[in-house]
Design a protein around this motif. Structure first.
Motif, PDB file in Angstrom:
ATOM      1  N   ASN A 574       7.851 -24.753  -1.658  1.00  0.00           N
ATOM      2  CA  ASN A 574       8.714 -25.844  -1.195  1.00  0.00           C
ATOM      3  C   ASN A 574       9.811 -25.339  -0.264  1.00  0.00           C
ATOM      4  OD1 ASN A 574       7.252 -27.744  -2.615  1.00  0.00           O
ATOM      5  ND2 ASN A 574       8.569 -27.646  -4.438  1.00  0.00           N
ATOM      6  N   LEU A 575      10.193 -24.061  -0.435  1.00  0.00           N
ATOM      7  CA  LEU A 575      11.220 -23.462   0.436  1.00  0.00           C
ATOM      8  C   LEU A 575      10.607 -22.784   1.655  1.00  0.00           C
ATOM      9  CD1 LEU A 575      13.552 -21.851  -2.271  1.00  0.00           C
ATOM     10  CD2 LEU A 575      14.089 -23.824  -0.833  1.00  0.00           C
ATOM     11  N   GLY A 576       9.287 -22.808   1.759  1.00  0.00           N
ATOM     12  CA  GLY A 576       8.622 -22.160   2.895  1.00  0.00           C
ATOM     13  C   GLY A 576       8.431 -20.665   2.707  1.00  0.00           C
ATOM     14  N   ILE A 577       8.485 -20.196   1.447  1.00  0.00           N
ATOM     15  CA  ILE A 577       8.322 -18.767   1.168  1.00  0.00           C
ATOM     16  C   ILE A 577       6.849 -18.388   1.235  1.00  0.00           C
ATOM     17  CG2 ILE A 577       8.667 -16.933  -0.540  1.00  0.00           C
ATOM     18  CD1 ILE A 577      11.250 -18.009   0.649  1.00  0.00           C
ATOM     19  N   GLU A 578       6.556 -17.256   1.904  1.00  0.00           N
ATOM     20  CA  GLU A 578       5.199 -16.733   1.965  1.00  0.00           C
ATOM     21  C   GLU A 578       5.071 -15.569   0.988  1.00  0.00           C
ATOM     22  OE1 GLU A 578       4.059 -15.703   5.880  1.00  0.00           O
ATOM     23  OE2 GLU A 578       4.438 -17.701   6.730  1.00  0.00           O
ATOM     24  N   PHE A 579       4.104 -15.648   0.107  1.00  0.00           N
ATOM     25  CA  PHE A 579       3.886 -14.610  -0.893  1.00  0.00           C
ATOM     26  C   PHE A 579       2.839 -13.609  -0.396  1.00  0.00           C
ATOM     27  CE2 PHE A 579       5.493 -18.245  -3.251  1.00  0.00           C
ATOM     28  CZ  PHE A 579       6.425 -17.665  -4.101  1.00  0.00           C
ATOM     29  N   GLU A 580       3.103 -12.322  -0.703  1.00  0.00           N
ATOM     30  CA  GLU A 580       2.124 -11.274  -0.403  1.00  0.00           C
ATOM     31  C   GLU A 580       1.139 -11.223  -1.572  1.00  0.00           C
ATOM     32  OE1 GLU A 580       2.144  -9.620   2.353  1.00  0.00           O
ATOM     33  OE2 GLU A 580       4.142 -10.029   3.168  1.00  0.00           O
ATOM     34  N   SER A 581      -0.153 -11.344  -1.285  1.00  0.00           N
ATOM     35  CA  SER A 581      -1.129 -11.525  -2.362  1.00  0.00           C
ATOM     36  C   SER A 581      -1.721 -10.218  -2.891  1.00  0.00           C
ATOM     37  CB  SER A 581      -2.262 -12.438  -1.886  1.00  0.00           C
ATOM     38  OG  SER A 581      -2.898 -11.871  -0.745  1.00  0.00           O
ATOM     39  N   ASP A 582      -1.819  -9.190  -2.045  1.00  0.00           N
ATOM     40  CA  ASP A 582      -2.529  -7.970  -2.448  1.00  0.00           C
ATOM     41  C   ASP A 582      -1.569  -6.785  -2.424  1.00  0.00           C
ATOM     42  OD1 ASP A 582      -4.344  -6.008  -3.036  1.00  0.00           O
ATOM     43  OD2 ASP A 582      -5.379  -6.088  -1.096  1.00  0.00           O
ATOM     44  N   LEU A 583      -0.797  -6.606  -3.488  1.00  0.00           N
ATOM     45  CA  LEU A 583       0.190  -5.531  -3.533  1.00  0.00           C
ATOM     46  C   LEU A 583      -0.456  -4.143  -3.476  1.00  0.00           C
ATOM     47  CD1 LEU A 583       3.152  -4.788  -3.688  1.00  0.00           C
ATOM     48  CD2 LEU A 583       3.044  -5.030  -6.173  1.00  0.00           C
ATOM     49  N   PRO A 584      -1.512  -3.858  -4.249  1.00  0.00           N
ATOM     50  CA  PRO A 584      -2.173  -2.551  -4.121  1.00  0.00           C
ATOM     51  C   PRO A 584      -2.694  -2.304  -2.709  1.00  0.00           C
ATOM     52  CG  PRO A 584      -2.860  -3.626  -6.147  1.00  0.00           C
ATOM     53  CD  PRO A 584      -2.098  -4.652  -5.355  1.00  0.00           C
ATOM     54  N   GLY A 585      -3.186  -3.361  -2.065  1.00  0.00           N
ATOM     55  CA  GLY A 585      -3.675  -3.215  -0.694  1.00  0.00           C
ATOM     56  C   GLY A 585      -2.554  -2.874   0.267  1.00  0.00           C
ATOM     57  N   ILE A 586      -1.387  -3.465   0.050  1.00  0.00           N
ATOM     58  CA  ILE A 586      -0.232  -3.161   0.903  1.00  0.00           C
ATOM     59  C   ILE A 586       0.146  -1.690   0.774  1.00  0.00           C
ATOM     60  CG2 ILE A 586       2.229  -3.613   1.235  1.00  0.00           C
ATOM     61  CD1 ILE A 586       1.689  -6.502   0.361  1.00  0.00           C
ATOM     62  N   ILE A 587       0.189  -1.188  -0.466  1.00  0.00           N
ATOM     63  CA  ILE A 587       0.534   0.220  -0.687  1.00  0.00           C
ATOM     64  C   ILE A 587      -0.486   1.130  -0.012  1.00  0.00           C
ATOM     65  CG2 ILE A 587       0.863   2.007  -2.421  1.00  0.00           C
ATOM     66  CD1 ILE A 587       3.101  -0.040  -2.368  1.00  0.00           C
ATOM     67  N   ARG A 588      -1.773   0.787  -0.137  1.00  0.00           N
ATOM     68  CA  ARG A 588      -2.808   1.596   0.510  1.00  0.00           C
ATOM     69  C   ARG A 588      -2.637   1.592   2.019  1.00  0.00           C
ATOM     70  NH1 ARG A 588      -6.157  -0.774  -3.548  1.00  0.00           N
ATOM     71  NH2 ARG A 588      -6.825  -2.394  -2.074  1.00  0.00           N
ATOM     72  N   THR A 589      -2.263   0.445   2.584  1.00  0.00           N
ATOM     73  CA  THR A 589      -2.032   0.359   4.035  1.00  0.00           C
ATOM     74  C   THR A 589      -0.863   1.239   4.448  1.00  0.00           C
ATOM     75  OG1 THR A 589      -2.905  -1.897   4.131  1.00  0.00           O
ATOM     76  CG2 THR A 589      -1.472  -1.195   5.938  1.00  0.00           C
ATOM     77  N   PHE A 590       0.221   1.206   3.644  1.00  0.00           N
ATOM     78  CA  PHE A 590       1.375   2.058   3.943  1.00  0.00           C
ATOM     79  C   PHE A 590       0.970   3.529   3.992  1.00  0.00           C
ATOM     80  CE2 PHE A 590       4.713  -1.066   2.017  1.00  0.00           C
ATOM     81  CZ  PHE A 590       4.621  -1.843   3.165  1.00  0.00           C
ATOM     82  N   LEU A 591       0.170   3.940   3.021  1.00  0.00           N
ATOM     83  CA  LEU A 591      -0.257   5.338   2.955  1.00  0.00           C
ATOM     84  C   LEU A 591      -1.210   5.690   4.090  1.00  0.00           C
ATOM     85  CD1 LEU A 591      -0.834   5.598  -0.903  1.00  0.00           C
ATOM     86  CD2 LEU A 591       1.001   6.700   0.390  1.00  0.00           C
ATOM     87  N   LYS A 592      -2.133   4.777   4.375  1.00  0.00           N
ATOM     88  CA  LYS A 592      -3.145   5.031   5.408  1.00  0.00           C
ATOM     89  C   LYS A 592      -2.532   5.090   6.802  1.00  0.00           C
ATOM     90  CE  LYS A 592      -7.240   2.917   7.515  1.00  0.00           C
ATOM     91  NZ  LYS A 592      -8.144   1.742   7.510  1.00  0.00           N
ATOM     92  N   ASP A 593      -1.641   4.140   7.094  1.00  0.00           N
ATOM     93  CA  ASP A 593      -1.067   4.037   8.443  1.00  0.00           C
ATOM     94  C   ASP A 593       0.221   4.837   8.606  1.00  0.00           C
ATOM     95  OD1 ASP A 593      -3.163   2.381   8.993  1.00  0.00           O
ATOM     96  OD2 ASP A 593      -2.021   0.516   8.763  1.00  0.00           O
ATOM     97  N   ASN A 594       0.541   5.656   7.581  1.00  0.00           N
ATOM     98  CA  ASN A 594       1.689   6.561   7.655  1.00  0.00           C
ATOM     99  C   ASN A 594       3.016   5.822   7.805  1.00  0.00           C
ATOM    100  OD1 ASN A 594       2.626   9.189   7.448  1.00  0.00           O
ATOM    101  ND2 ASN A 594       2.742   9.449   9.653  1.00  0.00           N
ATOM    102  N   TRP A 595       3.173   4.730   7.051  1.00  0.00           N
ATOM    103  CA  TRP A 595       4.463   4.057   6.998  1.00  0.00           C
ATOM    104  C   TRP A 595       5.449   4.946   6.241  1.00  0.00           C
ATOM    105  CZ3 TRP A 595       5.939  -1.462   7.575  1.00  0.00           C
ATOM    106  CH2 TRP A 595       5.007  -2.189   8.333  1.00  0.00           C
ATOM    107  N   SER A 596       6.705   4.838   6.605  1.00  0.00           N
ATOM    108  CA  SER A 596       7.765   5.455   5.819  1.00  0.00           C
ATOM    109  C   SER A 596       8.240   4.416   4.817  1.00  0.00           C
ATOM    110  CB  SER A 596       8.928   5.889   6.737  1.00  0.00           C
ATOM    111  OG  SER A 596      10.001   6.382   5.972  1.00  0.00           O
ATOM    112  N   PHE A 597       8.068   4.713   3.525  1.00  0.00           N
ATOM    113  CA  PHE A 597       8.435   3.711   2.539  1.00  0.00           C
ATOM    114  C   PHE A 597       8.954   4.370   1.267  1.00  0.00           C
ATOM    115  CE2 PHE A 597       4.192   4.825   1.296  1.00  0.00           C
ATOM    116  CZ  PHE A 597       4.118   4.629  -0.076  1.00  0.00           C
ATOM    117  N   ALA A 598       9.748   3.623   0.519  1.00  0.00           N
ATOM    118  CA  ALA A 598      10.294   4.098  -0.750  1.00  0.00           C
ATOM    119  C   ALA A 598      10.336   2.923  -1.721  1.00  0.00           C
ATOM    120  CB  ALA A 598      11.689   4.672  -0.546  1.00  0.00           C
ATOM    121  N   ILE A 599       9.974   3.196  -2.971  1.00  0.00           N
ATOM    122  CA  ILE A 599       9.923   2.160  -4.010  1.00  0.00           C
ATOM    123  C   ILE A 599      11.109   2.358  -4.952  1.00  0.00           C
ATOM    124  CG2 ILE A 599       8.516   1.134  -5.840  1.00  0.00           C
ATOM    125  CD1 ILE A 599       6.071   2.482  -4.477  1.00  0.00           C
ATOM    126  N   HIS A 600      11.994   1.387  -5.004  1.00  0.00           N
ATOM    127  CA  HIS A 600      13.217   1.495  -5.794  1.00  0.00           C
ATOM    128  C   HIS A 600      13.178   0.531  -6.979  1.00  0.00           C
ATOM    129  CE1 HIS A 600      14.750   3.801  -2.444  1.00  0.00           C
ATOM    130  NE2 HIS A 600      14.582   2.767  -1.625  1.00  0.00           N
TER     131      HIS A 600
END
Length: 671
Positions: A574-600
């Motif tokens: 209702n607020l127009g929020i978009e949810f990310e559906s595949d969290l494990p896939g996102i992490i794999r993409t970060f690792l594969k494409d060499n994103w700089s990321f940190a999980i806090h």
């Protein structure tokens, strides 16, 4: 032979043979003439170089600690060792232990402690000369000594409490002992009963080097490699025995008395293979990654920092030039080959220098980019390069070009000399003000405000209340009070994070990119309602080859009770929020494409604060670029409190601020 020797000793006039040598050299090559010239006036050249080193060291003497903090850390470790019996495990322990005796006598007097570095640099100049004098061509030695005597980069360490000056002193003594007891002496010349003391001295100096800098282990390996190459097996066995005989008792003593674990160099070794020393979540480097690290560091230190050292590149924003890296490698490798059968002291020193640089380039993180990591090898690298040029011109095809030999030295000397004079002129007012008691003169506003805030804390906050800051060692040096050092924001390993999602039965994850929250009332409203369910925040960015951000996300992972999931999704939609559906896939993409990321994880971060009884933070505006106020600051503590307050919005309140520009603010934590 005996009669001849006695006759030579009884010769009353020593000037005549010297004149004969000069006349003979005139019939030789240009390099023969320059060797005789530098040898004849060796005392003059030695004292000129020594005098320049002492003079410029005093005129450039810096009474403040550096903004890096590592030099202050040695003082803190010295204080903790002598007053609290805390063994200085991190980095090498010997230098803080030596400093601790001065701390015991004089207290934490920064300027007095800096004099140890000045004495060490002067000592290394003396022993470097003692090691190489009469063992290598004078045309190499004295231009090299004069070169380092006017290098502002080298002279900087004469008034710092880094361990580099002390290490260089030990390194020069090491070379002198190796030359004297191993290279000058034939393997079967004396028995072990006559020489065991010599080997113990070598074992002791190698122990001292290892206990000063962890990379000092390379000195032992370089010596072993040299003896193997020369098939000197007895010397090898005795040397190994001496090293073990000295090193082992000290390691045992350290463990029994101070209850430390592991060998000295092992305390940092585990972190060297990480892709990011400060973010273990990125994992370890593979072979390809280590090779790229070696290439990157070679370019950084050889084509950038080294050419700053010799005055041929500006100190402000020098650029990498890969061709210069290749040139330096060619010169050093050629020098090693050229002297392999001609000059053993030179061969060993070049072998040692090359090995220490190789170890450094493979071990250190590229983003550290600190010139002090190779400054101890600068004098030896200069000797290596002058050696390469010297023996290149000794080749029969290039003898006519020998007149050009001194050209590189003259270019370097007259590039460095005006620079050191300019620095002396600029530093004179700062030195005069500091000597008169104005400790803040010459500091940038960010540091003035930070140090004043540290002093305010010391005067206004109870000693038992722990205060976290980014540069606790510097705060200690100026106040004598202990602070908690926060050098990075705690992170979770990706695999640990993903597995933890399944360990909370009855809860399901919802993931939203809240990067635009500050500009989106809808995202703000959604997060306010969901903040109590915040589990982790994933801060990520993707950089292109030009170091520009081309992708950026801050993912909030909410662990929501399963019965509330549908209503939370409807509320978000209702607020127009978009949810990310595949969290494990996102992490794999970060690792594969060499994103700089940190999980806090805010709750784990709160646990760290509680465990260390932290009640206050100093949020300082310390510049990332010390020379300019670009607005880009060190944000470690800011990021820490930002990610915590995303879940606990009332976690802190401001207590005190110092500075209108580049301020430092003290905040109090409310659990």
């Amino acid at each position: 032979m005996q009669n001849s020797k006695n006759k030579k000793q009884s010769t009353p006039n020593l000037k005549k043979p010297a004149q004969t040598n000069v006349n003979q050299s005139k019939k030789g090559s240009f390099l023969d003439i320059t060797d005789v010239f530098f040898t004849k006036y060796s005392k003059i050249f030695f004292w000129v170089g020594f005098g320049l080193t002492l003079l410029f060291s005093l005129l450039l003497f810096d009474m403040k600690v550096s903004d890096g903090g590592d030099d202050s850390a040695y003082i803190v470790r010295a204080y903790e060792f002598i007053h609290n019996g805390v063994f200085p495990i991190f980095q090498g322990p010997l230098y803080p232990i030596v400093l601790s005796f001065f701390v015991l006598i004089f207290g934490v007097k920064v300027s007095l402690l800096k004099l140890l570095s000045l004495a060490s640099i002067l000592g290394q100049y003396y022993f470097l000369h003692k090691a190489f004098s009469k063992r290598i061509p004078s045309s190499i030695l004295y231009p090299a000594l004069l070169t380092i005597s006017v290098s502002t980069s080298f002279l900087y360490y004469t008034s710092q409490t880094y361990s580099e000056g002390f290490f260089m002193l030990l390194q020069s003594i090491f070379l002198w002992l190796v030359f004297k007891y191993l290279i000058d002496t034939k393997e079967d010349e004396k028995s072990i009963k006559e020489t065991y003391k010599n080997y113990l001295w070598i074992g002791l100096i190698i122990f001292a080097i290892i206990w000063t800098r962890n990379v000092g282990m390379g000195a032992a390996i370089a010596l072993i490699g040299y003896l193997i190459l020369n098939l000197e097996w007895r010397k090898l066995a005795y040397s190994l025995g001496a090293i073990v005989a000295v090193l082992l008792p000290f390691e045992v003593f350290k463990r029994l008395l101070f209850h430390t674990e592991g060998a000295q160099f092992s305390n940092q070794a585990s972190g060297l293979l990480l892709k990011d020393f400060y973010n273990p979540a990125k994992g370890n480097e593979d072979i390809v990654g280590l090779f790229h690290r070696f290439i990157d560091n070679s370019n950084l230190y050889l084509s950038k920092h080294f050419f700053v050292f010799i005055g041929l590149k500006p100190e402000d924003m020098p650029q990498i030039t890969s061709k210069l890296t290749i040139l330096v490698y060619i010169m050093v490798i050629w020098a090693l080959i050229a002297v392999v059968k001609k000059n053993k002291p030179l061969f060993f020193s070049i072998l040692y220098t090359g090995f220490m640089l190789l170890v450094t380039f493979f071990a250190v993180q590229k983003h550290w980019d600190q010139p002090r990591l190779i400054i101890p090898y600068f004098p030896l690298l200069i000797i290596s390069i002058y050696t390469g040029f010297y023996y290149f011109l000794k080749l029969k095809w290039f003898k006519k070009g020998q007149i050009l030999y001194l050209l590189p030295f003259l270019i370097i000397f007259f590039a460095s000399f005006p620079r050191v004079l300019s620095k002396v002129d600029k530093h004179s007012k700062t030195l005069q003000a500091n000597l008169s008691g104005n400790i803040f003169y010459g500091m940038t506003p960010d540091w003035v405000n930070y140090i004043k805030m540290s002093e305010w804390v010391d005067e206004n906050i109870a000693a038992e209340d722990m205060v976290a800051c980014r540069k606790p060692e510097i705060s200690f040096v100026y106040t004598g009070r202990g602070f908690y050092g926060m050098y990075n924001v705690p992170t979770m390993d990706p695999d640990t994070f993903l597995m933890s999602l399944n360990k909370k039965p009855g809860f399901v994850p919802l993931t939203v990119n809240i990067i635009q929250m500050s500009n989106s009332p809808q995202v703000q409203q959604f997060h306010r309602q969901m903040s109590q369910y915040t589990y982790t925040l994933i801060n990520s960015s993707l950089m292109n080859d030009s170091n520009q951000i081309i992708g950026n996300k801050v993912l909030a992972v909410y662990l929501v009770p399963e019965q509330y999931k549908d209503s939370a999704v409807v509320f978000g939609n209702n607020l127009g929020i978009e949810f990310e559906s595949d969290l494990p896939g996102i992490i794999r993409t970060f690792l594969k494409d060499n994103w700089s990321f940190a999980i806090h994880n805010p709750d784990l971060m709160i646990e760290e604060l509680r465990a260390n009884k932290i009640k206050y933070f100093i949020l300082a505006s310390l510049r990332k670029n010390p020379s300019a106020n670009t607005g880009d600051i060190i944000t470690t503590l800011h990021r820490f409190i930002y990610f915590v307050q995303l879940k606990y919005p009332n976690i802190y309140k401001e207590v005190h601020t110092i500075g209108a520009t580049e301020p430092s603010t003290l905040i109090k934590i409310y659990y």
